[in-house]
Design an enzyme around this catalytic site. Structure first.
Site, short mmCIF file in Angstrom:
data_model
loop_
_atom_site.label_atom_id
_atom_site.label_comp_id
_atom_site.label_asym_id
_atom_site.label_seq_id
_atom_site.Cartn_x
_atom_site.Cartn_y
_atom_site.Cartn_z
N ASN A 142 -2.89 2.20 -5.39
CA ASN A 142 -1.27 2.73 -6.58
C ASN A 142 -2.12 2.00 -7.34
O ASN A 142 -1.60 2.54 -8.86
CB ASN A 142 -0.38 2.68 -6.36
N ASP A 234 -0.76 1.01 1.72
CA ASP A 234 -0.01 0.50 1.12
C ASP A 234 0.70 1.02 -0.13
O ASP A 234 0.03 1.84 -0.98
CB ASP A 234 -0.63 -0.98 -0.37
N GLU A 270 2.39 2.93 4.48
CA GLU A 270 3.72 2.56 3.99
C GLU A 270 4.51 3.01 2.94
O GLU A 270 3.81 3.02 1.31
CB GLU A 270 3.82 0.97 3.59
CA CA Z 1 1.94 5.08 -9.31
#
Ligand code: CA
Ligand code: CA
Length: 530
Positions: A142, A234, A270
């Protein structure tokens, strides 16, 4: 003609496999339309490498330290009874980063200098493989660190007006009036802002960019080549903040790229949310079942006697059915705590066997249980009001000469660790550690539990007794739990038409026996019958 024969052979082979194994299949995308048999069912162990075992006396756990401890985790001999018996490891981030926890990656294709080298990692894969242990690594996509060369290049480009520089599109960089409501931004330069929903030091990547996607394909290929079995993803729901549909589309793309490289790639995401929000993510990959975890999750509530065993088995059965409707090869992922939660021995009593019972409930359940390192010896640790997450990630208590130390930021007093070390517990027959070994050994000996079709058996009027059957490959086992202090005697013939023949094993405070279909099960004990 030759090609047709290959297709036919694979087709016939598939039919044979379907007939023989009772296993699960993933339809392959690509050259052939055959189905790929997959069996990704394992007991996993989550390792914070930096707090696990130190090989070079700098106080920081490292890959060589982990290699030195593999025999503790699984010595490769199921019969030895000496090792814990886990079959997979999830390594929290091992890539170069600035924080001690390393969820801010500076380089996706290297090992953090504190943990060792790529050669160490290759050795880890080899040694794990010898023992039948698969390795899954944390993949933090991310966001990167703000010190990642991509972000530094983007920042320089903006500052110098080099607006065609390719690195600008790597990140969610917008002008002030393009900022989206509910998203968090930080000023980059002038009127330009970057998205950073976790922290100013964690700029978020732009997954709409073909360049970023090409980098991701390169990164997963790099790690698959090194021998990882897959990834723990993650912050999977943060890729497109508050946009589930776009996230699912992105992760479906990601999984196809994984399967192109490794047909049986294993990935767990997750998505820390309520069940209804987790469920859509079972379409692309497996997910941690947060509804079962933590102080108020169904495992703890059942072990503590707040939820009935009937409620627990019905919950698991329904959840499994829902996830399988999203993806036929979906695998449940029960756990009681992880590195972002207070440690379970703080809310489940070991003295009263509640901790043991929680372990029974989730290790002897459908899917892949995840043990957080130190859980098996009842390590404690919780976060206070301030930002002391490190208290949940303290040094593994070996009780020997290991030089591993608590990570920076820890305020948890080691004097609170009253449940004993690995060394202490290996020598105590009734220790929590030996209880976990028994549970995992019996689970491995009864593959139906993890893989089988799960059928809750409802025992009307009982709160502290219950169980389920699991049928796989033509064989059925029953698992029953007694969460009270008192023994129970119950005629299973009143609840199930087919008969059980024998006790396969039991674990807990007492014992279990089967006379005809009459089961006698001691308090705080669970049993497997077949
Ligand atoms: Ca993002
Ligand atoms: Ca070290």
């Amino acid at each position: 003609m030759k090609k047709l024969w290959i297709v036919l052979s694979i087709f016939i082979l598939s039919l044979v496999l379907v007939a023989c194994s009772g296993g699960e299949y993933r339809v392959k995308v690509g050259t052939f339309d055959q189905e790929i048999p997959v069996d990704n069912y394992k007991v996993y162990y989550e390792v914070f490498v930096g707090a696990f075992s130190d090989s070079n006396n700098d106080g920081i756990g490292d890959l060589k330290g982990l290699i030195n401890r593999l025999d503790y985790l699984n010595d490769g001999s199921k019969e030895s009874g000496k090792s814990l018996g886990v079959e997979g490891l999830w390594l929290m981030p091992i890539m170069p980063a600035n924080s001690y926890h390393k969820y801010d990656v500076r380089n996706y294709k290297a090992i953090d200098i504190n943990y060792g080298t790529l050669e160490d990692f290759e050795l880890l894969i080899q040694e794990a493989d010898k023992r039948g242990i698969s390795i899954v690594i944390d993949l933090v996509l991310n966001h990167t660190s703000d010190l990642h060369p991509w972000f530094k290049a983007a920042k320089t480009a903006i500052q110098t007006g080099d607006m065609t520089n390719p690195y600008i599109e790597y990140y969610s960089i917008v002008t002030s009036n393009q900022r989206l409501n509910g998203h968090t931004y930080y000023q980059l330069y002038g009127d330009y802002y970057y998205e950073g929903n976790f922290s100013s030091t964690m700029p978020e990547l732009n997954m709409d960019s073909a360049l970023v996607k090409a980098e991701i394909v390169d990164i997963i290929g790099f790690w698959f080549d090194l021998g990882v079995h897959g990834f723990r993803l993650d912050a999977a729901k943060y890729v497109y903040l508050n946009d589930t549909a776009k996230n699912i589309e992105f992760w479906n793309w990601f999984m196809e790229e994984c399967y192109k490289i490794k047909e049986d790639a294993y990935v767990v995401g997750e998505v820390w949310s309520g069940d209804a929000s987790i469920l859509p993510y079972y379409e692309p990959f497996n997910n941690f079942d947060f509804g079962m975890s933590g102080v108020s999750g169904v495992i703890s509530a059942t072990a503590n006697g707040q939820d009935s065993v009937n409620y627990f088995t019905t919950y698991v059965g329904n959840w499994r059915t829902q996830t399988k409707s999203k993806n036929p090869i979906a695998i449940l992922h029960p756990f009681i705590s992880n590195h972002d939660m207070n440690r379970a021995a703080g809310f489940l009593s070991i003295a009263n066997h509640r901790m043991h019972m929680a372990a029974n409930l989730y290790i002897w359940s459908s899917g892949n249980p995840y043990i957080y390192y130190g859980e098996e010896i009842g390590m404690k640790g919780f976060r206070g009001s301030e930002n002391t997450d490190a208290n949940r990630r303290t040094a593994m208590l070996w009780g020997d000469k290991d030089t591993v130390k608590d990570p920076v930021g820890t305020t948890y007093d080691v004097a609170n660790q009253t449940n004993g070390t690995v060394k202490d517990q290996l020598n105590q027959k009734t220790s929590l550690l030996n209880h976990y070994k028994t549970l995992i050994m019996l689970r491995t000996q009864n593959p139906e539990i993890a893989r089988g079709v799960y059928q809750p058996l409802v025992f009307q009027g009982y709160n502290t007794f219950g169980g389920f059957t699991a049928t796989w490959n033509g064989s059925t086992v029953g698992v029953f739990h007694n969460t009270s202090e008192e023994p129970i005697t119950i005629n299973l013939a009143n609840y199930r038409s087919q008969s059980f023949q024998s006790v396969r094993g039991y674990a807990g405070k007492g014992s279990a026996s089967l006379s005809g279909q009459v089961l006698t099960l001691d308090g705080m004990t669970s049993v497997i019958v077949k």
